[in-house]
Design an enzyme around this catalytic site. Structure first.
Site, PDB file in Angstrom:
ATOM      1  N   TYR A 123      48.128  96.515  64.836  1.00 40.49           N
ATOM      2  CA  TYR A 123      47.625  97.753  64.223  1.00 40.49           C
ATOM      3  C   TYR A 123      46.998  98.648  65.292  1.00 40.49           C
ATOM      4  CZ  TYR A 123      45.373 100.786  60.754  1.00 40.49           C
ATOM      5  OH  TYR A 123      44.981 101.869  60.002  1.00 40.49           O
ATOM      6  N   ALA A 179      47.503  98.662  68.489  1.00 40.64           N
ATOM      7  CA  ALA A 179      48.498  99.148  69.453  1.00 40.64           C
ATOM      8  C   ALA A 179      49.333 100.281  68.857  1.00 40.64           C
ATOM      9  CB  ALA A 179      49.412  97.993  69.869  1.00 40.64           C
TER      10      ALA A 179
HETATM   11  N1  LIG Z   1      42.236 103.098  54.422  1.00 42.41           N
HETATM   12  C1  LIG Z   1      41.656 103.164  55.609  1.00 42.41           C
HETATM   13  O1  LIG Z   1      40.494 102.787  55.800  1.00 42.41           O
HETATM   14  C2  LIG Z   1      42.410 103.692  56.785  1.00 42.41           C
HETATM   15  C3  LIG Z   1      41.718 103.860  57.992  1.00 42.41           C
HETATM   16  C4  LIG Z   1      42.394 104.370  59.092  1.00 42.41           C
HETATM   17  C5  LIG Z   1      43.719 104.726  58.991  1.00 42.41           C
HETATM   18  N2  LIG Z   1      44.365 104.552  57.813  1.00 42.41           N
HETATM   19  C6  LIG Z   1      45.777 104.904  57.772  1.00 42.41           C
HETATM   20  O2  LIG Z   1      46.025 105.819  56.710  1.00 42.41           O
HETATM   21  C7  LIG Z   1      47.360 105.635  56.239  1.00 42.41           C
HETATM   22  C8  LIG Z   1      47.367 105.432  54.728  1.00 42.41           C
HETATM   23  O3  LIG Z   1      46.588 104.289  54.435  1.00 42.41           O
HETATM   24  P1  LIG Z   1      46.091 103.923  52.972  1.00 42.41           P
HETATM   25  O4  LIG Z   1      44.742 103.361  53.133  1.00 42.41           O
HETATM   26  O5  LIG Z   1      46.319 105.054  52.044  1.00 42.41           O
HETATM   27  O6  LIG Z   1      47.085 102.710  52.656  1.00 42.41           O
HETATM   28  P2  LIG Z   1      47.727 102.225  51.276  1.00 42.41           P
HETATM   29  O7  LIG Z   1      48.019 100.793  51.478  1.00 42.41           O
HETATM   30  O8  LIG Z   1      46.898 102.677  50.126  1.00 42.41           O
HETATM   31  O9  LIG Z   1      49.081 103.076  51.233  1.00 42.41           O
HETATM   32  C9  LIG Z   1      50.149 102.831  52.090  1.00 42.41           C
HETATM   33  C10 LIG Z   1      51.420 103.287  51.395  1.00 42.41           C
HETATM   34  O10 LIG Z   1      52.510 103.052  52.291  1.00 42.41           O
HETATM   35  C11 LIG Z   1      53.569 102.460  51.571  1.00 42.41           C
HETATM   36  N3  LIG Z   1      54.386 101.655  52.483  1.00 42.41           N
HETATM   37  C12 LIG Z   1      54.049 100.512  53.108  1.00 42.41           C
HETATM   38  N4  LIG Z   1      55.074 100.048  53.848  1.00 42.41           N
HETATM   39  C13 LIG Z   1      56.084 100.941  53.696  1.00 42.41           C
HETATM   40  C14 LIG Z   1      57.410 101.020  54.201  1.00 42.41           C
HETATM   41  N5  LIG Z   1      57.923 100.084  54.995  1.00 42.41           N
HETATM   42  N6  LIG Z   1      58.161 102.090  53.843  1.00 42.41           N
HETATM   43  C15 LIG Z   1      57.682 103.058  53.033  1.00 42.41           C
HETATM   44  N7  LIG Z   1      56.435 103.015  52.506  1.00 42.41           N
HETATM   45  C16 LIG Z   1      55.651 101.971  52.834  1.00 42.41           C
HETATM   46  C17 LIG Z   1      52.916 101.608  50.480  1.00 42.41           C
HETATM   47  O11 LIG Z   1      53.801 101.394  49.402  1.00 42.41           O
HETATM   48  C18 LIG Z   1      51.720 102.490  50.118  1.00 42.41           C
HETATM   49  O12 LIG Z   1      52.042 103.369  49.060  1.00 42.41           O
HETATM   50  C19 LIG Z   1      47.919 104.426  57.010  1.00 42.41           C
HETATM   51  O13 LIG Z   1      48.661 104.881  58.125  1.00 42.41           O
HETATM   52  C20 LIG Z   1      46.676 103.719  57.490  1.00 42.41           C
HETATM   53  O14 LIG Z   1      46.898 102.956  58.657  1.00 42.41           O
HETATM   54  C21 LIG Z   1      43.752 104.043  56.701  1.00 42.41           C
END
Ligand SMILES: NC(=O)c1ccc[n+]([C@@H]2O[C@H](COP(=O)([O-])OP(=O)(O)OC[C@H]3O[C@@H](n4cnc5c(N)ncnc54)[C@H](O)[C@@H]3O)[C@@H](O)[C@H]2O)c1
Length: 255
Positions: free
Chosen positions: A162, A164
């Site tokens: 993650y 990286a």
């Molecule tokens: N939630 C946090 O604290 C946080 C912090 C920093 C960064 N982020 C980043 O924000 C972004 C969104 O995160 P989130 O918290 O809303 O996550 P989440 O798990 O709520 O949503 C992720 C979505 O991506 C979809 N998904 C997963 N693998 C997939 C694939 N192979 N193809 C297509 N869709 C796919 C899932 O179905 C889901 O709807 C991510 O890039 C995450 O790394 C989140």
């Protein structure tokens, strides 16, 4: 009400998730047409129906973004139905844990490593590769990459794949900003801290509480707060901002 995205088509990956759907809602509220890309077919189809019932112009395409051909099919269908996209939000991301714990380098199966690289990093290349020819030709475009503070600073909650991939997105953001700048296409990244979404459930609640306690604002963030920052980068207000990474982290890690 602002309507900064009237007449524009925006593609959002991971559109059914916590942050993705908040970005979708914010874009729709400001007049955008939104292409929804996510591999959760059931939730995506239900969400598409609900949004259409509310009168919005959306198109959901069930897609595993780790496969180029699926990204190509999603891009083609969305632009056929909604028109060429001028904004791409590369939001999709996963952060796998095993029993709530990030695996160490000697424990991590190569298949898990490869999957995270495919979803978090390769998909961003695929979608940007597909979306930028039109933006270059139109001399108008915005690419927003969803990094993380874990790509900027050491964070023991996540695993190396993650960290990286999220650091990799920052490299891509700067490189593409330089490549695309002369075509009036901007590329920026968001680096959220700990945001209340389903992704947080991969670790025990105490870990999320402990993060909240050491942020300057003493709380977790909301998806809407990330969406607000995303819409800034996506909008005309950010027309002279490119190659930047914005922490949306309540003062956690303060990179
Ligand atoms: N939630 C946090 O604290 C946080 C912090 C920093 C960064 N982020 C980043 O924000 C972004 C969104 O995160 P989130 O918290 O809303 O996550 P989440 O798990 O709520 O949503 C992720 C979505 O991506 C979809 N998904 C997963 N693998 C997939 C694939 N192979 N193809 C297509 N869709 C796919 C899932 O179905 C889901 O709807 C991510 O890039 C995450 O790394 C989140």
């Amino acid at each position: 009400m602002n309507a900064r995205f009237t007449g524009q088509t925006i593609i959002v990956t991971g559109a059914v998730g916590g942050i993705g759907s908040a970005i979708v809602e914010a874009l729709l509220a400001e007049g955008g047409r939104v292409g929804l890309v996510d591999f959760n077919a059931q939730a995506g189809q239900a969400y598409e129906k609900e949004l259409q019932k509310r009168g919005h112009d959306v198109c959901f395409v069930p897609t595993d973004v780790s496969h180029f051909e699926q990204c190509q099919a999603a891009y083609d269908r969305i632009t056929r139905e909604l028109g060429a996209a001028t904004v791409l939000v590369n939001n999709v991301g996963i952060s796998p844990k095993t029993n709530g714990r990030a695996l160490k380098v000697w424990e991590m199966p190569p298949a898990e490593w490869n999957n995270v690289v495919s979803v978090n990093l390769n998909s961003v290349f695929y979608m940007t590769h597909l979306a930028t020819p039109h933006m270059v030709q139109a001399r108008q475009g915005r690419v927003i990459n969803m990094s993380s503070v874990a790509g900027r600073a050491y964070c023991d909650i996540v695993a190396a794949h993650y960290a990286a991939t999220k650091a990799g997105l920052i490299g891509l953001t700067r490189h593409w900003a330089a490549e695309l700048g002369e075509h009036q296409v901007t590329v920026n990244a968001l680096a959220p801290g700990r945001i209340s979404t389903p992704l947080l459930k991969s670790v025990p609640q105490e870990i999320n509480d402990a993060v909240a306690a050491v942020t300057a604002l003493r709380r977790l963030g909301t998806p809407e707060e990330v969406a607000d920052a995303c819409l800034f980068f996506a909008s005309d207000q950010a027309r002279f901002v490119t190659g930047q990474v914005l922490d949306v982290a309540g003062g956690w890690l303060m990179t």
